[in-house]
Every structure is written in C-alpha cells, then in structure tokens.
Design an enzyme around this catalytic site. Structure first.
Site, PDB file in Angstrom:
ATOM      1  N   GLY A   1     -65.234 -63.769  76.507  1.00  0.00           N
ATOM      2  CA  GLY A   1     -65.469 -62.738  75.494  1.00  0.00           C
ATOM      3  C   GLY A   1     -66.828 -62.050  75.575  1.00  0.00           C
TER       4      GLY A   1
ATOM      5  N   ASN B   1     -65.523 -63.293  83.003  1.00  0.00           N
ATOM      6  CA  ASN B   1     -64.068 -63.300  83.138  1.00  0.00           C
ATOM      7  C   ASN B   1     -63.533 -62.347  82.069  1.00  0.00           C
ATOM      8  OD1 ASN B   1     -61.346 -63.827  83.215  1.00  0.00           O
ATOM      9  ND2 ASN B   1     -61.497 -65.926  82.406  1.00  0.00           N
TER      10      ASN B   1
ATOM     11  N   GLU C   1     -64.593 -76.097  82.073  1.00  0.00           N
ATOM     12  CA  GLU C   1     -64.256 -75.392  80.841  1.00  0.00           C
ATOM     13  C   GLU C   1     -63.428 -76.298  79.935  1.00  0.00           C
ATOM     14  OE1 GLU C   1     -64.641 -70.847  81.508  1.00  0.00           O
ATOM     15  OE2 GLU C   1     -62.570 -71.424  81.787  1.00  0.00           O
TER      16      GLU C   1
ATOM     17  N   SER D   1     -66.994 -70.303  75.211  1.00  0.00           N
ATOM     18  CA  SER D   1     -67.815 -69.741  74.130  1.00  0.00           C
ATOM     19  C   SER D   1     -69.305 -69.652  74.486  1.00  0.00           C
ATOM     20  CB  SER D   1     -67.618 -70.525  72.830  1.00  0.00           C
ATOM     21  OG  SER D   1     -66.269 -70.429  72.403  1.00  0.00           O
TER      22      SER D   1
ATOM     23  N   GLU E   1     -55.912 -70.866  80.882  1.00  0.00           N
ATOM     24  CA  GLU E   1     -54.874 -69.992  80.307  1.00  0.00           C
ATOM     25  C   GLU E   1     -53.711 -69.839  81.280  1.00  0.00           C
ATOM     26  OE1 GLU E   1     -57.428 -66.702  79.245  1.00  0.00           O
ATOM     27  OE2 GLU E   1     -58.250 -67.878  77.595  1.00  0.00           O
TER      28      GLU E   1
ATOM     29  N   HIS F   1     -57.444 -71.184  86.028  1.00  0.00           N
ATOM     30  CA  HIS F   1     -57.969 -71.047  84.663  1.00  0.00           C
ATOM     31  C   HIS F   1     -57.001 -71.708  83.673  1.00  0.00           C
ATOM     32  CE1 HIS F   1     -59.159 -69.281  80.846  1.00  0.00           C
ATOM     33  NE2 HIS F   1     -60.342 -69.084  81.409  1.00  0.00           N
TER      34      HIS F   1
ATOM     35  N   LYS G   1     -60.603 -61.290  81.566  1.00  0.00           N
ATOM     36  CA  LYS G   1     -59.221 -61.546  81.111  1.00  0.00           C
ATOM     37  C   LYS G   1     -58.452 -60.211  81.066  1.00  0.00           C
ATOM     38  CE  LYS G   1     -60.923 -65.631  78.888  1.00  0.00           C
ATOM     39  NZ  LYS G   1     -60.765 -66.657  77.891  1.00  0.00           N
TER      40      LYS G   1
ATOM     41  N   GLY H   1     -62.798 -69.494  73.795  1.00  0.00           N
ATOM     42  CA  GLY H   1     -62.406 -68.461  72.828  1.00  0.00           C
ATOM     43  C   GLY H   1     -62.375 -68.963  71.394  1.00  0.00           C
TER      44      GLY H   1
HETATM   45  P1  PGA Z   1     -64.826 -67.576  76.348  1.00  0.00           P
HETATM   46  O1  PGA Z   1     -63.884 -67.767  77.636  1.00  0.00           O
HETATM   47  O2  PGA Z   1     -66.231 -67.374  76.869  1.00  0.00           O
HETATM   48  O3  PGA Z   1     -64.292 -66.360  75.650  1.00  0.00           O
HETATM   49  O4  PGA Z   1     -64.710 -68.824  75.530  1.00  0.00           O
HETATM   50  C1  PGA Z   1     -64.308 -68.479  78.760  1.00  0.00           C
HETATM   51  C2  PGA Z   1     -63.203 -68.494  79.800  1.00  0.00           C
HETATM   52  O5  PGA Z   1     -62.035 -68.587  79.428  1.00  0.00           O
HETATM   53  O6  PGA Z   1     -63.471 -68.416  81.033  1.00  0.00           O
END
Ligand code: PGA
Length: 254
Positions: free
Chosen positions: A234, A9, A166, A212, A96, A94, A11, A172
């Site tokens: 990330g 992803n 998640e 993460s 976010e 998601h 983002k 993140g």
């Molecule tokens: P992250 O994000 O691996 O940076 O923690 C995962 C996601 O939001 O899908």
C-alpha cells in the site's frame, strides 16, 4: 556487506497515466543504485511503459509469471515475455497468490527455476498466518516453505535470491510485526539457508521484511541486523512515500 533492496508491490493498482506520474517523480529522486536497489513491481499492463522510462537508479519487476516457456495457458505471462520487455525482477509466491490463485510450494519451486533460467531476479515471499503464529508454528511453516520452494536450486542461485519475509497477518492490515519479531524470523530464515546451502550463501542472500511497512516504521525495521530491505504494498503507491522509504535504507550503508 549486503546491498539494501526496497521494492514496491503495486498489486492491482495504477493505470498507465498514474504509473507515468509516479515514475517521472521517482526516477529523479531515488538514491544511486550503487547504494540501494530500488524496484517497482507493477501490473503487467504498465511494465513496458515503466521499463522504457526507468532512470539509472530504478528497476522494474513483475508480480508473477508462469513456469512454462510457452503454451496453452490462457491469461498467463511467461519468463521469456518478461525478459523481452526488459523486466529484471519478479515476485514469486506472494501470499495473495498462494491464498487466492492456487499457488503451491511446488509451483513456486518451478517458477523460481524458470526465473533463474531467464536471468530474472526472484523475490520469493514466505511467511506464516495468524493461526501459525499463535500456535508457535512459524518456524516450522517457514522451514517447510524454504525446503520445498528452493529444492534443486544451486548455491549460486540462492546467493542471488531475494527473500521477502511477509507474515500474512501483517499484510494490508496495518498490523506490523515488531522490529524484534521481524528480525528474529529473518534471522531464522538466514540460519535455515545456512543449513540448507552454506554459511557463505546465508550471508549473501538478501532478506526483506514485508507487511504494513510505512514511512513511519521503516527506519526501525531496517535498523535490524537481518533485515536487508522491505517489500512494500500500500505505502509504495505514493511516489513521495516510496522515495522516503528508499532513502531510509541509506542508513544501512553509512
Ligand atoms: P502491505 O503489503 O505493505 O500493503 O501490507 C505488503 C505486500 O503484500 O507485499
């Protein structure tokens, strides 16, 4: 036997040049799609460029879409537009988007129906926040999300769905759920799907862990029985790391 699925992803990262550099490297390096599904969920602006260049073994997804076919929705993108580009996956709900862009369980439900209508494979994100986890509300929150998000979908549709578990506190933050906690919650998701649909559907639905995930923790996460893959933010921005993480999923099919 569920085929592992590793999805990046991106983002709001990567310009066209950066996306091109990534795909030229990754196309050649990811394992066969017969063994693992490798997906990159990219910003709308580079979807066409990636679809045009995707190799045999890589698939492209979007990170969101609107639930209407078309209309006066300034700034939005529809499912038929994604289909038209050759996109095959779409992330729905998601955290976010739920936290920052007013995504509700009801809009997530409408978007899932719309994704299936246009034969896009949805990656539905569910998960609890830190407050829920500390107050023992994880199962209750996830159960509610699943009931509201999957309302009205058929068993056949849910069998094809990908669910990403998640935990919001792990996204993140560098704070990963332990493999045991991740597996326990993924097992709970599978059990809930079994109660809502059938045992057969619960054995077919693929459940990813996300939050993460990195090169150095993916193996132990994927070693868990109920974790069929990962949704990676990330760490998916780096082409070499993405390939290493897709290859880690090969252990599941040995
Ligand atoms: P992250 O994000 O691996 O940076 O923690 C995962 C996601 O939001 O899908």
């Amino acid at each position: 036997m569920r085929k592992p699925i590793i999805a990046g992803n991106w983002k709001m990262y990567k310009t066209r040049d950066e996306a091109l550099q990534f795909i030229y490297y990754v196309n050649e390096a990811v394992p066969s799609k017969d063994l693992v599904d490798s997906v990159i969920c990219a910003p709308f602006t580079v979807l066409r460029c990636l679809v045009k260049r995707q190799g045999e073994n890589l698939r492209i997804g979007a990170q969101n879409m609107h639930y209407a076919d078309e209309g006066a929705y300034t700034g939005e993108i529809s499912a038929p537009m994604l289909r038209d580009l050759g996109v095959e996956y779409v992330i729905i709900g998601h955290s976010e988007r739920r936290a920052m862009f007013n995504e509700t369980n009801e809009t997530v439900n409408k978007k899932l129906h719309q994704a299936f209508k246009y034969e896009l494979t949805p990656i539905l994100c569910v998960g609890e926040d830190l407050h829920n986890r500390e107050n023992n509300e994880t199962e209750c929150v996830i159960k509610e999300q699943l009931h509201l998000n999957l309302s009205g979908l058929s068993s056949e549709q849910v069998s094809q769905l990908v669910i990403a578990y998640e935990p919001i506190w792990a996204i993140g933050t560098g704070r990963t759920a332990t493999p045991e906690i991740a597996n326990e919650t993924c097992a709970f998701i599978r059990k809930t799907i079994g109660e809502m649909f059938s045992e057969e559907v619960s054995q077919k639905v693929r459940i990813q862990y996300g939050g993460s995930v990195k090169v150095n923790n993916i193996e132990e996460l994927l070693a868990q029985e109920h974790i069929d893959g990962a949704l990676i933010g990330g760490a998916s921005l780096n082409a070499q790391d993405f390939v290493t993480m897709v290859k880690a999923a090969l252990n599941k099919v040995k």
